[in-house]
Design a protein around this motif. Sequence first.
Motif, PDB file in Angstrom:
ATOM      1  N   HIS A  60       0.199   6.355   1.309  1.00  0.00           N
ATOM      2  CA  HIS A  60       0.013   6.329  -0.145  1.00  0.00           C
ATOM      3  C   HIS A  60      -0.678   7.614  -0.615  1.00  0.00           C
ATOM      4  O   HIS A  60      -0.328   8.186  -1.650  1.00  0.00           O
ATOM      5  CB  HIS A  60      -0.815   5.100  -0.525  1.00  0.00           C
ATOM      6  CG  HIS A  60      -0.787   4.781  -1.979  1.00  0.00           C
ATOM      7  ND1 HIS A  60      -1.224   3.579  -2.473  1.00  0.00           N
ATOM      8  CD2 HIS A  60      -0.405   5.503  -3.072  1.00  0.00           C
ATOM      9  CE1 HIS A  60      -1.098   3.573  -3.797  1.00  0.00           C
ATOM     10  NE2 HIS A  60      -0.617   4.731  -4.176  1.00  0.00           N
ATOM     11  N   ASN A  98       0.781  -1.227   0.000  1.00  0.00           N
ATOM     12  CA  ASN A  98       0.000   0.000   0.000  1.00  0.00           C
ATOM     13  C   ASN A  98       0.819   1.287   0.000  1.00  0.00           C
ATOM     14  O   ASN A  98       0.243   2.364  -0.139  1.00  0.00           O
ATOM     15  CB  ASN A  98      -0.946   0.014   1.203  1.00  0.00           C
ATOM     16  CG  ASN A  98      -2.060  -0.994   1.069  1.00  0.00           C
ATOM     17  OD1 ASN A  98      -2.875  -0.894   0.167  1.00  0.00           O
ATOM     18  ND2 ASN A  98      -2.094  -1.980   1.955  1.00  0.00           N
ATOM     19  N   ALA A  99       2.134   1.202   0.157  1.00  0.00           N
ATOM     20  CA  ALA A  99       2.936   2.424   0.184  1.00  0.00           C
ATOM     21  C   ALA A  99       4.301   2.255  -0.484  1.00  0.00           C
ATOM     22  O   ALA A  99       4.647   2.997  -1.401  1.00  0.00           O
ATOM     23  CB  ALA A  99       3.106   2.908   1.634  1.00  0.00           C
ATOM     24  N   SER A 148      -3.477   6.407  -8.387  1.00  0.00           N
ATOM     25  CA  SER A 148      -3.430   5.488  -7.255  1.00  0.00           C
ATOM     26  C   SER A 148      -4.829   5.206  -6.736  1.00  0.00           C
ATOM     27  O   SER A 148      -5.653   6.116  -6.601  1.00  0.00           O
ATOM     28  CB  SER A 148      -2.587   6.082  -6.122  1.00  0.00           C
ATOM     29  OG  SER A 148      -1.212   6.043  -6.426  1.00  0.00           O
TER      30      SER A 148
END
Length: 268
Positions: free
Chosen positions: A176, A128-129, A152
């Motif tokens: 994110h 997620n990041a 994203s």
Amino acid sequence: MNQISTDASSMNQLAPVMLVTGSAKRIGAAIIRAAHSQGYRVIIHCHHSEHEANALADTLNHSRPNSATIIIADLAIVNNDADLRQLVTNILAAFGQLDVLVHNASRFYPTPFGYINHAQWDELFLSNAKAPLLLSQALMPYLKAQRGCIISLLDIHADNKPFSGYTVYNMAKAAHRMMVQSLALEMAPYVRVNGVAPGVNILPESDSDQALDLVQQQNIVNSIPMQRVGTPDNIAHSVLYLAQANYVTGEIISVDGGRSLTLAGHNC
């Protein structure tokens, strides 16, 4: 017939290219199908869902030859510089260019406070990041060459409305979200960076550990001003808008039927 075929082939070779991570199924696959229907050549990324990815590519190539391909990779590959460079080489080998990068791949599960461990932290922050950041960095020269964009997939819970019981996921998606805003500055004016924040646009699969019973599902519907669960196609529509909105960067669109207007963090 030969002239028509040649013209179609030439147009296909000029079509923009979109890569969507985690796109063999569900929302990712909906984005791929929508982009393909708008004339994009598409790169379907998967890790474990190779069968579904191949089936999707076959269907798309049947309607427009040589317009879809797959890339199989564990996104943990970003932890190794040489492996990441090879992944970039494989991506560029597909069609020779990249115009749109969509970060869709994501792990999602609860991490009850008091029981959070290193493995959960590493896995949730990776998908997620960390992977979106390092993949964006590695592909930046090619996106810049095409004056392309990054989009994203985020979460309405990543913006001041944390999902109870999901602390690590919330933190990773918030990171994110900040990546989107930071890279919109770092990559301007050559590459635009935006996000889409879904609400409830797809329910967990019935055989998953996140499956919801009928009462939980109805509670969710009741919490949405539009009084219905969204669809993956709603997300795909917004992604395609951002891919083509050439004066929009650093923006995050909530696609949630109004749920974020009334939402406090809770479990369902």
